[in-house]
Design a protein around this motif. Sequence first.
Motif, PDB file in Angstrom:
ATOM      1  N   ASN A 158      -9.212  -2.324  54.646  1.00  0.00           N
ATOM      2  CA  ASN A 158     -10.613  -2.673  54.911  1.00  0.00           C
ATOM      3  C   ASN A 158     -10.790  -3.291  56.299  1.00  0.00           C
ATOM      4  OD1 ASN A 158     -11.333  -1.742  52.392  1.00  0.00           O
ATOM      5  ND2 ASN A 158     -11.420  -3.762  51.443  1.00  0.00           N
ATOM      6  N   VAL A 159      -9.820  -4.079  56.708  1.00  0.00           N
ATOM      7  CA  VAL A 159      -9.878  -4.671  58.049  1.00  0.00           C
ATOM      8  C   VAL A 159      -9.795  -3.581  59.111  1.00  0.00           C
ATOM      9  CG1 VAL A 159      -8.620  -6.125  59.690  1.00  0.00           C
ATOM     10  CG2 VAL A 159      -9.000  -6.935  57.359  1.00  0.00           C
ATOM     11  N   ARG A 160      -8.907  -2.625  58.914  1.00  0.00           N
ATOM     12  CA  ARG A 160      -8.790  -1.526  59.887  1.00  0.00           C
ATOM     13  C   ARG A 160     -10.082  -0.713  59.951  1.00  0.00           C
ATOM     14  NH1 ARG A 160      -3.355  -1.457  57.991  1.00  0.00           N
ATOM     15  NH2 ARG A 160      -3.846   0.074  56.373  1.00  0.00           N
ATOM     16  N   ALA A 161     -10.720  -0.521  58.808  1.00  0.00           N
ATOM     17  CA  ALA A 161     -11.986   0.220  58.792  1.00  0.00           C
ATOM     18  C   ALA A 161     -13.063  -0.530  59.563  1.00  0.00           C
ATOM     19  CB  ALA A 161     -12.435   0.452  57.341  1.00  0.00           C
ATOM     20  N   GLU A 162     -13.084  -1.850  59.444  1.00  0.00           N
ATOM     21  CA  GLU A 162     -14.056  -2.647  60.187  1.00  0.00           C
ATOM     22  C   GLU A 162     -13.778  -2.587  61.684  1.00  0.00           C
ATOM     23  OE1 GLU A 162     -17.154  -5.406  61.152  1.00  0.00           O
ATOM     24  OE2 GLU A 162     -16.796  -3.839  59.652  1.00  0.00           O
ATOM     25  N   VAL A 163     -12.516  -2.611  62.059  1.00  0.00           N
ATOM     26  CA  VAL A 163     -12.149  -2.491  63.476  1.00  0.00           C
ATOM     27  C   VAL A 163     -12.598  -1.141  64.026  1.00  0.00           C
ATOM     28  CG1 VAL A 163     -10.176  -2.239  65.037  1.00  0.00           C
ATOM     29  CG2 VAL A 163     -10.239  -4.134  63.411  1.00  0.00           C
ATOM     30  N   ASP A 164     -12.413  -0.083  63.241  1.00  0.00           N
ATOM     31  CA  ASP A 164     -12.865   1.247  63.672  1.00  0.00           C
ATOM     32  C   ASP A 164     -14.379   1.258  63.878  1.00  0.00           C
ATOM     33  OD1 ASP A 164     -10.299   2.229  63.600  1.00  0.00           O
ATOM     34  OD2 ASP A 164     -10.479   3.105  61.598  1.00  0.00           O
TER      35      ASP A 164
END
Length: 454
Positions: A86-92
Amino acid sequence: MSESFDLIVLGAGSGGLAAAKRAASYGARVAIVEGDRVGGTCVIRGCVPKKLLVYGSQYRQLLADAPSYGWHLGAVRSDPATLLANVRAEVDRLNQLHIGFLEKAGVELVRGWGRFRSSDCVEVTAADGSVRELQAQRILIAVGGRPHRPHIPGADLGWVSDELFELESLPDSMVVVGAGFIACEFAGILNGLGVQVTQLVRGDHLLRGFDREASLAVQEAMEAAGIVLRFAHSPAAITGECAPGDLTVTSQSGEQFPCGGVLLATGRRPFLQGLNLEGAGVAVEGHRIPVDPEQRTNVPGIYAVGDVTDRINLTPVAVDEGRAFADSVFGAKPRRVDHNLVACAVFSQPELASVGLTEEEATERHGVEGLTVHRARFRPMSQALPARGPRVLLKLIVENASGRVVGCSMVGEHAAEIIQMAAIAIGMGATKADFDRTMALHPSVAEEFVTMPG
């Protein structure tokens, strides 16, 4: 044939983005060069994803405290894989957002890695091998920094902080090497997510450069939370098959620490590799690019901002440096960044935040007799029902001759939010009497700053 711009910015991180957009707002034709995602260290592999992991890791204690407030929960389990994804998705999402901001500002994003061909020419190599040549009278270096990996056998078996965000899962145990804010923040994150953490510290205390009493308060809370701190321990080697896996960290004293992974939080350095600074004649001092108060390097027309100058390596500082550069050079509004009073925070658990002088710095400057130190240490109301620690620490350093508050530190929940407001008062030269005259907002932790005995 070279493409011509008014400004070329190398690096689409906090400082570079701020400078590019501000310069474009003044009518400059701007190109910003970036070989990675847009957003830089803070957005992609630093402040933002780290703070999201801090939030995620804090639920362990919140859930443990819930019964004391009448919330009875069933079995709960941590799923770090979901949090990390989920953190990686937010960064994207943020990466795409910043690309949109550049388009809206009229800044051209040039994909690829840039290197100087001369003092006014940059060559950009894209991922597909194609090359573009850009030319400008002014070039801004804002490429930021990268984690430093210690020169020990097996160092490549460990992770640096950038790599931790890309993990799909977490090992059962980890060794964290380092004593700075990155080491302490990740130690808290990993511990909160159920990882057994041993932290190796070269010196005799954490968070060098922060108020010693405040850093000790953080240390006590970390140890109470189950983090094992080993002082006077530096890694001599890391052995094992691969990372992650069954690894062993051997300290310089010969002690061995078996673990499932190693985080090397041993500092950061400016990312100068591949820039061909010598091709432009840009001077390097140690590992950094020195600049004057106007952000100018030794070469006319070439400037630098942010972590690559290795002064105060904080996102808001890089942003202000970038805007100040654009205001001065393209906006006919010359100004310098004031680096003298910069608030900072460590998102350890508990948080530490401060502005102004530490007690040690103030003592060196004004002498023991020239200062009065006011402090409050207590259990916050949020922990009254769970009846657990850690206690918060609030601290004001006052210069006796003028009555001015020259330093303010806090350890506890919401410390960064509270110190941000205190920074305004201290920046305006507030005295202890000014704090005392301020009506307290009760019940709150921050009220202690205005109710400390005079």
